[in-house]
Design an enzyme around this catalytic site. Structure first.
Site, PDB file in Angstrom:
ATOM      1  N   HIS A  85       0.825  -1.208   0.000  1.00 21.97           N
ATOM      2  CA  HIS A  85       0.000   0.000   0.000  1.00 21.97           C
ATOM      3  C   HIS A  85       0.863   1.262   0.000  1.00 21.97           C
ATOM      4  O   HIS A  85       0.380   2.328  -0.399  1.00 21.97           O
ATOM      5  CB  HIS A  85      -1.015  -0.019   1.144  1.00 21.97           C
ATOM      6  CG  HIS A  85      -0.487   0.234   2.511  1.00 21.97           C
ATOM      7  ND1 HIS A  85      -0.230  -0.774   3.417  1.00 21.97           N
ATOM      8  CD2 HIS A  85      -0.192   1.384   3.161  1.00 21.97           C
ATOM      9  CE1 HIS A  85       0.197  -0.265   4.557  1.00 21.97           C
ATOM     10  NE2 HIS A  85       0.229   1.054   4.432  1.00 21.97           N
ATOM     11  N   ASP A 221       1.251  -7.806   2.219  1.00 24.32           N
ATOM     12  CA  ASP A 221       1.357  -6.360   1.972  1.00 24.32           C
ATOM     13  C   ASP A 221       2.818  -5.928   1.805  1.00 24.32           C
ATOM     14  O   ASP A 221       3.420  -5.363   2.718  1.00 24.32           O
ATOM     15  CB  ASP A 221       0.698  -5.609   3.137  1.00 24.32           C
ATOM     16  CG  ASP A 221       0.408  -4.152   2.812  1.00 24.32           C
ATOM     17  OD1 ASP A 221       0.967  -3.644   1.823  1.00 24.32           O
ATOM     18  OD2 ASP A 221      -0.373  -3.526   3.543  1.00 24.32           O
ATOM     19  N   SER A 646       3.960   2.245   8.438  1.00 27.21           N
ATOM     20  CA  SER A 646       3.711   1.310   7.340  1.00 27.21           C
ATOM     21  C   SER A 646       5.014   1.060   6.589  1.00 27.21           C
ATOM     22  O   SER A 646       5.673   1.991   6.145  1.00 27.21           O
ATOM     23  CB  SER A 646       2.672   1.884   6.376  1.00 27.21           C
ATOM     24  OG  SER A 646       1.406   1.928   6.974  1.00 27.21           O
TER      25      SER A 646
END
Length: 711
Positions: A85, A221, A646
């Site tokens: 992402h 991810d 992240s």
């Protein structure tokens, strides 16, 4: 007085440590404040292995990826891994119906096939320094605010300029503890970053928005990029002559796995937390800000997602946009639920009562006693302003054509023809990028829904000409008006826009209803909202600084950590399960069998690739399987993380990479405001699953050969 306060702030002592996996700690200060606690939790290296300016350390293998994620180096050839992402916008920009890298994935077979990404950067921290005394030099308590702020601003600019003089470094200087301390960060920024590989969205975004913020999780991810450098391994603009960057440090990758209670550390760039808010601020978030943002984004998502399901082209165009909208929407829902469950407002009030009692008994009340009554008054004034700001910027500026139109407002102040033409050429380039990922019928629906919502929610004093026109002439039928508007506006059609820019005419621009109403809305904001909002926020900023001082004095026996502000931090904890509700205990890891169980060919986000199902059926996991024979996918730990973490490396007690952080559990999203050690968990991708996908699924074994795998 200021100097005395600073001496106190910067000399916080560990007298009664109160660590519970909470905290985002400054790497420079780990040895002083955290190292003993880290050892108790299982850490086996030294503080210098984490942060050092005299030798290669972990900080040299970690980057700020783009503007708000983290990445880490995993080879001596500049190869880095981050979240899928985090790389999503870059992947999306390279994607088309003909080359749908979002759906199919992408793997460069060699350096020549790696894809450049204009505007993407990675930032290395060279060093950091406490410069509080330098920033506050020449200030005093008796100075007027304007004079005080000017001295600080001048000092900051001088410190930054001197720190990078004669170098190719960049300097960032930020306040900590609400302006009670200041740190300087010297960075090196690399500008040639190329996409190396990404799994298909069916792996990298598996579960989509449905699984976002949730556990159990089965999302692969990750995405991979490579840093390129010019001569002498230094930053350079994109060039075919550039070579892969040679890092000072990269992470060895552990194949050993992990057990419950094992030490874990997350190292990266957390974006923003607000752990020291007053009860009045928390109430405003829970009662005003979050509910309205949730409502507005819910309506946006319904429009966007419905259209994405009608066409592969629209799905590609709006995939990154939908993800951004949904991410905040779901987070705020969970945040409000978590704060309510923790009884956050009452807990804050109890703390404030204890603080007030202490202020009265300690002789500090004259200096700090007015803070809480002032907070109450200011947040009562702030709430209606936050309400209207939400509807202006989340709703009306959530309409793409409106947001795009605002870029043209610079023409209003340009007189010089040459300068005007430069802006025209710049906007031509901007328009091509905008319309590549724009679908006018989708935005037309957004206009009808969001402008109507704005109309029905705000006081008529905030109406634009569009509101008045539609309410009177179209009997409040915004859908009917949008059809007419979108058929004519230059902001809703690429051909009309490019034709207009080829023959730019300011009067024609000013007659366009979208442009006209956009300017009007901004003027309404500037005249009726911004002045009050600015004044209140200025007062709150001063109160926040004083409140932090009071907390530090009151809690002098506790080691406090500064709120996240997109600077490098270390968080640490252990692999842990949790109990989200009575009778339910979540295991600390998930496996590939859970991916297969969720398979649904009819839903894009749950359509498991055939090859992955084949590998599962054959149990062809290679050296990446856990010792129990299963293929682990994700795991939980108690590290305190937030947005910006992240892509952060999850590191074991020996400094080896075991995972890539990518999310938090929904029950723990309130951790930006209040941390609950029983509920707050960070969710990470097991690095062995990433290696399995790279090797067995994608066949990109050349990338595996670059890495240092530790068994």
């Amino acid at each position: 007085m200021i100097k005395k306060i600073l001496i106190f702030v910067l000399a916080i002592r560990i007298l009664m440590p109160a660590f519970a996996d909470e905290g985002m700690w400054i790497p420079l200060l780990l040895k002083k404040y955290n190292y003993e606690d880290m050892k108790k939790k299982g850490f086996r290296l030294t503080p210098e292995d984490i942060y050092s300016i005299n030798q290669a350390s972990m900080k040299d293998a970690i980057v700020l990826f783009g503007r708000g994620c983290t990445g880490e180096l995993i080879s001596d050839k500049g190869l880095l891994i981050t979240n899928h992402h985090c790389g999503y916008s870059s992947i999306q920009r390279h994607s088309s119906v003909e080359h749908d890298y979002l759906t199919n994935g992408f793997w460069a077979k060699n350096l020549d096939e790696e894809l450049p990404n204009e505007g993407l950067t990675v930032t290395f921290l060279v060093r950091m320094e406490d410069v509080t005394s330098k920033v506050l030099a020449g200030t005093s308590d008796k100075m007027p605010d304007d004079e005080y702020n000017k001295v600080i601003k001048d000092n900051i600019e001088k410190i930054k300029a001197e720190a990078i003089k004669g170098t190719n470094y960049e300097a960032v200087l930020k306040p900590f503890f609400n302006g009670n301390a200041y740190y300087l960060f010297i960075n090196k920024v690399y500008r040639d970053i190329r996409l190396v590989g990404t799994p298909p969205s069916a792996i990298g975004k598996f579960g989509g928005d449905t699984d976002n913020w949730m556990w159990p999780r089965h999302t692969g991810d990750f995405s991979m990029f490579r840093i390129y450098a010019g001569k002498d391994n230094e930053p350079a603009d994109y060039s075919l002559d550039n070579k892969p960057y040679k890092p000072k440090k990269f992470f060895p990758i552990s194949l050993k796995g992990y057990e419950e209670n094992d030490f874990t550390m997350v190292f990266g760039y957390p974006g923003h937390t607000s752990e020291y808010l007053s009860s009045y601020a928390v109430k405003n978030i829970m009662d005003v800000i979050n509910p309205n943002r949730i409502l507005i984004r819910d309506k946006k998502l319904k429009v966007i997602k419905a259209d994405m399901e009608t066409s592969p082209k629209i799905r590609i165009q709006y995939s990154a946009k939908a993800a951004r909208v949904a991410n905040g929407w779901k987070k705020w829902i969970g945040q409000n639920r978590g704060l309510k469950k923790m009884n956050a407002i009452e807990r804050k009030k109890k703390f404030e009562k204890k603080l007030t009692d202490w202020l009265q008994s300690s002789g500090e009340y004259d200096k700090y006693g007015m803070i809480l009554p002032e907070y109450k008054k200011l947040y009562n004034q702030k709430a209606p302003l936050d309400f209207i700001e939400n509807y202006m910027f989340e709703a009306v500026f959530g309409i793409e054509a409106v947001d795009f139109a605002w870029r043209f407002s610079k023409f209003e102040s340009i007189q010089d023809e040459e300068e005007k033409q430069k802006l025209v050429e710049k906007l031509k380039k901007s328009a091509k990028s905008f319309f590549k990922d724009y679908n006018s019928p989708t935005d037309q629906k957004l206009f009808a829904v969001l402008y109507k919502l704005y109309n029905d929610s705000v006081n008529p004093e905030y109406y634009t000409e569009i509101n008045r026109l539609v309410n009177k002439k179209y009997k409040s039928d915004y859908k009917k008006y949008a059809q007419k508007l979108y058929a004519k506006s230059i902001f809703t059609d690429e051909n009309r826009m490019m034709k207009f820019l080829d023959n730019f005419n300011l009067k024609k621009l000013q007659k366009d209803p979208i442009y006209k109403s956009t300017l009007e809305l901004v003027n309404i904001y500037r005249s009726k909202v911004a002045p009050q909002s600015y004044k209140i926020n200025l007062e709150l900023k001063k109160l926040d600084k004083l409140y932090m001082q009071a907390i530090m004095k009151f809690e002098k026996n506790k080691v406090l950590y500064p709120d996240a502000n997109l600077t490098m931090r270390v968080t640490y904890g252990n692999i842990k399960t949790y109990e989200p509700r009575d009778g339910v205990i979540y295991k600390y890891y998930t496996t590939l069998s859970g991916v297969i169980a969720k398979d649904n060919p009819d839903i894009y986000d749950y359509k498991v690739p055939a090859k992955l199902k084949e590998l599962y059926k054959e149990k062809n996991y290679g050296k990446y399987a856990d010792k129990d024979g299963s293929m682990h996918v994700c795991f939980l730990a108690s590290n305190h993380t937030t947005g910006g973490n992240s892509g952060s490396p999850v590191i074991n007690a020996d400094g080896e990479l075991i995972g890539v952080n990518f999310d938090r559990n929904w029950e723990g999203t309130m951790s930006d405001i209040m941390y609950d050690p029983d509920q707050c968990r960070n969710i990470s991708l097991d690095i062995r699953y990433a290696l399995f996908i790279i090797d067995k699924f994608a066949g990109a074994t050349h990338l595996i050969k670059e890495m240092k795998l530790v068994k």
